[in-house]
Design a protein around this motif. Structure first.
Motif, mmCIF file in Angstrom:
data_model
loop_
_atom_site.group_PDB
_atom_site.id
_atom_site.type_symbol
_atom_site.label_atom_id
_atom_site.label_comp_id
_atom_site.label_asym_id
_atom_site.label_seq_id
_atom_site.Cartn_x
_atom_site.Cartn_y
_atom_site.Cartn_z
ATOM 1 N N GLY A 162 63.455 47.273 -3.079
ATOM 2 C CA GLY A 162 64.710 47.494 -2.379
ATOM 3 C C GLY A 162 65.653 48.441 -3.099
ATOM 4 N N PHE A 163 65.805 48.259 -4.421
ATOM 5 C CA PHE A 163 66.721 49.112 -5.179
ATOM 6 C C PHE A 163 66.285 50.567 -5.108
ATOM 7 C CE2 PHE A 163 67.616 51.387 -9.101
ATOM 8 C CZ PHE A 163 68.997 51.321 -9.148
ATOM 9 N N TRP A 164 64.995 50.804 -5.317
ATOM 10 C CA TRP A 164 64.498 52.179 -5.341
ATOM 11 C C TRP A 164 64.548 52.815 -3.953
ATOM 12 C CZ3 TRP A 164 64.310 54.691 -9.621
ATOM 13 C CH2 TRP A 164 64.104 54.015 -10.810
ATOM 14 N N ILE A 165 64.356 52.029 -2.929
ATOM 15 C CA ILE A 165 64.449 52.565 -1.569
ATOM 16 C C ILE A 165 65.869 53.044 -1.281
ATOM 17 C CG2 ILE A 165 64.371 51.950 0.883
ATOM 18 C CD1 ILE A 165 61.960 50.145 0.165
ATOM 19 N N TRP A 166 66.868 52.225 -1.617
ATOM 20 C CA TRP A 166 68.251 52.635 -1.393
ATOM 21 C C TRP A 166 68.635 53.810 -2.289
ATOM 22 C CZ3 TRP A 166 70.919 51.866 2.671
ATOM 23 C CH2 TRP A 166 70.722 50.734 3.447
ATOM 24 N N ARG A 168 66.685 56.216 -3.129
ATOM 25 C CA ARG A 168 66.146 57.415 -2.491
ATOM 26 C C ARG A 168 66.967 57.813 -1.264
ATOM 27 N NH1 ARG A 168 61.939 55.073 -5.083
ATOM 28 N NH2 ARG A 168 60.305 56.433 -5.914
ATOM 29 N N VAL A 169 67.417 56.860 -0.499
ATOM 30 C CA VAL A 169 68.256 57.150 0.672
ATOM 31 C C VAL A 169 69.556 57.813 0.236
ATOM 32 C CG1 VAL A 169 69.584 56.117 2.547
ATOM 33 C CG2 VAL A 169 67.258 55.318 2.091
ATOM 34 N N ILE A 170 70.190 57.272 -0.787
ATOM 35 C CA ILE A 170 71.433 57.850 -1.298
ATOM 36 C C ILE A 170 71.195 59.259 -1.828
ATOM 37 C CG2 ILE A 170 73.208 57.625 -3.083
ATOM 38 C CD1 ILE A 170 72.908 54.569 -2.777
ATOM 39 N N MET A 171 70.057 59.454 -2.488
ATOM 40 C CA MET A 171 69.718 60.779 -3.017
ATOM 41 C C MET A 171 69.599 61.797 -1.879
ATOM 42 S SD MET A 171 66.149 62.013 -4.681
ATOM 43 C CE MET A 171 65.445 61.775 -3.053
ATOM 44 N N LEU A 172 68.939 61.411 -0.768
ATOM 45 C CA LEU A 172 68.797 62.317 0.371
ATOM 46 C C LEU A 172 70.156 62.676 0.961
ATOM 47 C CD1 LEU A 172 65.736 60.718 2.233
ATOM 48 C CD2 LEU A 172 65.736 62.718 0.740
ATOM 49 N N ILE A 173 71.024 61.686 1.097
ATOM 50 C CA ILE A 173 72.364 61.929 1.646
ATOM 51 C C ILE A 173 73.162 62.849 0.727
ATOM 52 C CG2 ILE A 173 74.556 60.837 2.252
ATOM 53 C CD1 ILE A 173 72.937 58.362 3.088
ATOM 54 N N LEU A 174 73.039 62.640 -0.590
ATOM 55 C CA LEU A 174 73.767 63.451 -1.560
ATOM 56 C C LEU A 174 73.332 64.911 -1.496
ATOM 57 C CD1 LEU A 174 75.714 63.696 -3.970
ATOM 58 C CD2 LEU A 174 73.800 63.096 -5.464
ATOM 59 N N ILE A 175 72.016 65.141 -1.464
ATOM 60 C CA ILE A 175 71.514 66.518 -1.413
ATOM 61 C C ILE A 175 71.930 67.194 -0.116
ATOM 62 C CG2 ILE A 175 69.407 67.916 -1.293
ATOM 63 C CD1 ILE A 175 68.133 65.875 -3.196
ATOM 64 N N PHE A 176 71.816 66.466 0.992
ATOM 65 C CA PHE A 176 72.266 67.009 2.282
ATOM 66 C C PHE A 176 73.747 67.390 2.212
ATOM 67 C CE2 PHE A 176 74.274 66.611 6.396
ATOM 68 C CZ PHE A 176 73.391 67.243 7.260
ATOM 69 N N GLY A 177 74.566 66.511 1.624
ATOM 70 C CA GLY A 177 75.994 66.776 1.531
ATOM 71 C C GLY A 177 76.315 68.000 0.696
ATOM 72 N N LEU A 178 75.628 68.157 -0.441
ATOM 73 C CA LEU A 178 75.866 69.308 -1.309
ATOM 74 C C LEU A 178 75.532 70.614 -0.599
ATOM 75 C CD1 LEU A 178 74.504 67.957 -4.714
ATOM 76 C CD2 LEU A 178 76.880 68.506 -4.169
ATOM 77 N N ILE A 179 74.416 70.635 0.123
ATOM 78 C CA ILE A 179 74.021 71.852 0.837
ATOM 79 C C ILE A 179 74.964 72.111 2.001
ATOM 80 C CG2 ILE A 179 72.196 72.871 2.258
ATOM 81 C CD1 ILE A 179 70.180 71.501 0.425
ATOM 82 N N PHE A 180 75.393 71.058 2.679
ATOM 83 C CA PHE A 180 76.306 71.211 3.820
ATOM 84 C C PHE A 180 77.664 71.736 3.366
ATOM 85 C CE2 PHE A 180 79.572 69.437 6.659
ATOM 86 C CZ PHE A 180 79.161 69.987 7.869
ATOM 87 N N LEU A 181 78.174 71.226 2.248
ATOM 88 C CA LEU A 181 79.507 71.595 1.776
ATOM 89 C C LEU A 181 79.504 72.892 0.977
ATOM 90 C CD1 LEU A 181 80.778 68.063 0.674
ATOM 91 C CD2 LEU A 181 81.415 69.322 2.737
ATOM 92 N N PHE A 182 78.436 73.132 0.218
ATOM 93 C CA PHE A 182 78.371 74.324 -0.649
ATOM 94 C C PHE A 182 77.062 75.075 -0.403
ATOM 95 C CE2 PHE A 182 80.393 70.712 -2.855
ATOM 96 C CZ PHE A 182 81.699 71.172 -2.925
ATOM 97 N N PRO A 183 76.866 75.596 0.804
ATOM 98 C CA PRO A 183 75.562 76.179 1.148
ATOM 99 C C PRO A 183 75.189 77.396 0.315
ATOM 100 C CG PRO A 183 77.203 76.713 2.822
ATOM 101 C CD PRO A 183 77.831 75.712 1.906
ATOM 102 N N ILE A 184 76.168 78.178 -0.108
ATOM 103 C CA ILE A 184 75.859 79.400 -0.851
ATOM 104 C C ILE A 184 75.793 79.119 -2.353
ATOM 105 C CG2 ILE A 184 76.604 81.758 -1.351
ATOM 106 C CD1 ILE A 184 77.936 81.813 1.391
ATOM 107 N N SER A 185 76.845 78.529 -2.897
ATOM 108 C CA SER A 185 76.903 78.323 -4.350
ATOM 109 C C SER A 185 75.841 77.347 -4.835
ATOM 110 C CB SER A 185 78.294 77.837 -4.753
ATOM 111 O OG SER A 185 78.629 76.648 -4.057
ATOM 112 N N PHE A 186 75.687 76.203 -4.154
ATOM 113 C CA PHE A 186 74.697 75.219 -4.598
ATOM 114 C C PHE A 186 73.281 75.757 -4.440
ATOM 115 C CE2 PHE A 186 71.784 71.676 -3.634
ATOM 116 C CZ PHE A 186 71.892 70.960 -4.813
#
Length: 634
Positions: A162-166, A168-186
């Motif tokens: 359970g811990f590792w599954i969550w 990984r989910v948080i990691m996916l959301i974080l990466i999506f957010g970074l690319i969405f907010l900083f598409p060029i610089s990141f």
């Protein structure tokens, strides 16, 4: 599946090979060292997710090897995930070999990472057991499910992991957010090759978790995603052309009026008016870089070159090169300074932002039932051009953000060059033009004036990309007419014809007609700037012929069409003073000068080294080309 996709993206496609070729710790470019570190870390992440995904499958599925030999079965279930764990490292090492066409120390560095990763996977259990015996603050992170031949129930895995599954989910959301907010610089921080590896790893995690939930709740989540991708495609097109309200296209001059005024003014100082008609072939960033180099070299040799150009007809990457050349010429009086500024601009990384957006935010858009324009990857590429131009050209930072008509490339006296950007109407296959002048159906056969269709101006970046939306990286643009109805989609000009000859011939016809009526003597020079190479093979297809035949045919016809049209022009009844100059980028077998949106230093250095010789050969009519037509030494 993800390993196969990764192999083709990194080792098979030239754009992948070129970004891999940029990696290294001693390339002389600081950003390459950072990208190499990122790739080294991310390939371990990819390998770990490979391992976890393979372990998950073996945990959920009972393969019944024990019916034959139980000891062999357990060993197989242990070894197979470990092998999958090092496959990404092998793909990266092989890609590096292909990209550099020889063994380099970086390959052995990657293989060392693979060996270390494999040893970790082998001794992972002992390490976990040892750490679990210690009173460490990270003890809650330590977890291990022993391998057995019978399948584990998915409910047990969900509870146990359970811990590792969550995480990984948080990691996916974080990466999506970074690319969405900083598409060029990141994206540029990670680098194009790192973005590919990151995307493969993240989507592998996503579908592995989806398969786990599918097994647990007996709901076909993967198939539902596939149905959403198909069904929502009727509703979620977010690739609408960005338009502006200013500079109404109705204020443009008509083509014949412009040509007449241009000729009349020129004839006041010239008995025989010298006219250049320029066509720039498509070919992504390669075409852009080569087109600017040739045009700049001609400007350096002849300070009046640009004033003699009546019209540019450009396609795809050639549109970016010609537009950059014209904007720089407007910004800087010195042609050498202008050339160098565009070179610096085109050496920027345009690939990483659009790749990141295509593989994350815009990929998510495919599963939504409504369009979100903020997720459009094409708009990100346009903004990347705008920002990159601003970073390089401080004296004229907003040129790519201005409207196509507002930029006023013809000048206030309307004596500058006309720049026609060629595109294709997807639904009919007819020609589409982003045009600085108005024209009638009798002047351009079956051609749409896109600015008249939308009755709005569009940014320079959007106008250029409208001509350069080649599959599958840049999507076709959705066009809404003046009544806000769907008119259709516009794609790359290379679909229609990749050299822009059709438009040049139409302009030539109007030019000659008006000059004959006004009795103005002309000397017309056709300038063709080409960058592609012959894809044709002398041997017959020997495998996968049903799949490869259409691809081979398209690539060969795409290349040959330029030659056919050039030959057609030569066979026309050109006037006595007319001539053709063909500035072709010398290409050699298995060279890596990609079609995409990023060029390595090796590629740009090679193009820079060729331009002077090629221009001299055409301008001075050298019949025996010098050695710059041969493959350079490593």
């Amino acid at each position: 599946m993800f390993n196969i996709v990764g192999y083709f993206m990194l080792a098979s496609f030239q754009q992948g090979q070129d970004v891999i070729r940029m990696l290294g710790f001693n390339t002389g470019v600081a950003v390459n060292s950072r990208h190499t570190i990122m790739v080294s870390c991310l390939v371990v992440f990819w390998g770990w997710q490979n391992f976890r995904s393979a372990r998950l499958i073996t945990h959920l599925k009972a393969f019944h090897f024990s019916e034959f030999y139980r000891k062999y079965a357990v060993r197989t279930l242990v070894i197979v995930p470990r092998v999958f764990g090092i496959i990404p490292v092998l793909i990266l090492a092989y890609s590096t070999y292909v990209a550099n066409q020889r063994f380099i120390p970086l390959i052995f560095f990657y293989l060392s990472i693979g060996i270390i990763l494999y040893l970790f996977l082998v001794y992972r259990r002992k390490l976990i057991v040892y750490l679990m015996t210690k009173n460490l603050p990270i003890r809650f992170l330590l977890d291990y499910i022993p391998v057995k031949n019978d399948a584990y129930p998915s409910a047990f895995i969900l509870a146990k992991q359970g811990f590792w599954i969550w995480q990984r989910v948080i990691m996916l959301i974080l990466i999506f957010g970074l690319i969405f907010l900083f598409p060029i610089s990141f994206s540029r921080f990670v680098g194009a090759s790192g973005i590919v590896i990151l995307a493969l790893s993240c989507w592998l995690v996503f579908y592995s978790l989806l398969s786990l939930l599918e097994n647990r709740y007996k709901i076909p989540f993967v198939f539902i995603c596939f149905l959403c991708w198909i069904g929502f495609s009727f509703l979620n097109n977010n690739h609408e052309l960005r338009t502006l309200q200013s500079s109404s296209p109705d204020k443009r001059l008509y083509l014949d009026t412009y040509i007449n005024n241009w000729l009349q003014t020129k004839h006041q100082t010239e008995d025989t008016v010298q006219v250049y008609l320029v066509a720039c072939e498509g070919g992504g960033i390669r075409a852009a870089y080569w087109s600017n180099n040739v045009l700049s070299e001609l400007s350096i040799k002849d300070s009046n070159f640009k004033s003699k150009v009546l019209a540019f007809s450009t396609v795809s990457g050639g549109s970016l090169g010609a537009m950059s050349f014209n904007l720089a010429a407007k910004c800087y009086k010195n042609p050498v300074v202008a050339r160098n500024s565009v070179r610096k601009f085109l050496k920027k990384d345009f690939l990483s932002p659009i790749m990141a957006y295509a593989m994350f935010p815009d990929a998510v858009q495919r599963f939504l039932p409504f369009p979100v324009t903020r997720l459009d990857r094409a708009a990100v590429l346009e903004r990347t051009w705008e920002q990159s131009w601003e970073e390089v050209n401080k004296d004229c930072p907003d040129y790519f953000q201005k409207g196509f008509l507002e930029s006023d490339l013809t000048g206030k006296d309307k004596m500058g060059s006309l720049l026609f950007l060629n595109a294709t109407h997807i639904e009919t296959g007819k020609r589409v033009l982003v045009s600085p002048v108005k024209f009638g159906s009798n002047q351009f056969y079956e051609t749409t004036d896109i600015l008249y269709t939308v009755n709005k101006d569009t940014r320079v970046s959007s106008a250029v990309l409208l001509s350069a939306r080649f599959p599958y990286l840049t999507p076709a643009a959705l066009i809404l007419d003046t009544n806000n109805n769907r008119w259709g989609h516009v794609g790359d000009g290379g679909y229609y014809e990749n050299l822009g000859i059709s438009t040049i011939l139409d302009i030539y016809t109007r030019l000659r007609t008006i000059s004959d009526i006004k009795n103005i003597p002309l000397k017309v020079s056709f300038i063709f700037i080409r960058n592609t190479k012959d894809f044709s093979k002398t041997t017959a297809l020997n495998s996968l012929y049903e799949v490869m035949a259409p691809i081979e045919a398209y690539l060969n016809v795409w290349y040959k069409s330029g030659g056919y049209n050039l030959n057609m022009i030569k066979n026309l009844s050109l006037r006595k003073n007319d001539k053709i100059m063909n500035f072709a980028l010398p290409r050699f077998e298995n060279d890596i000068i990609p079609l995409g949106w990023s060029l390595s230093k090796q590629a740009t250095d090679y193009i820079d080294s060729q331009v002077e010789g090629v221009v001299n050969a055409q301008v001075n009519k050298i019949k025996n080309p010098p050695k710059y037509y041969t493959k350079p030494a490593d």
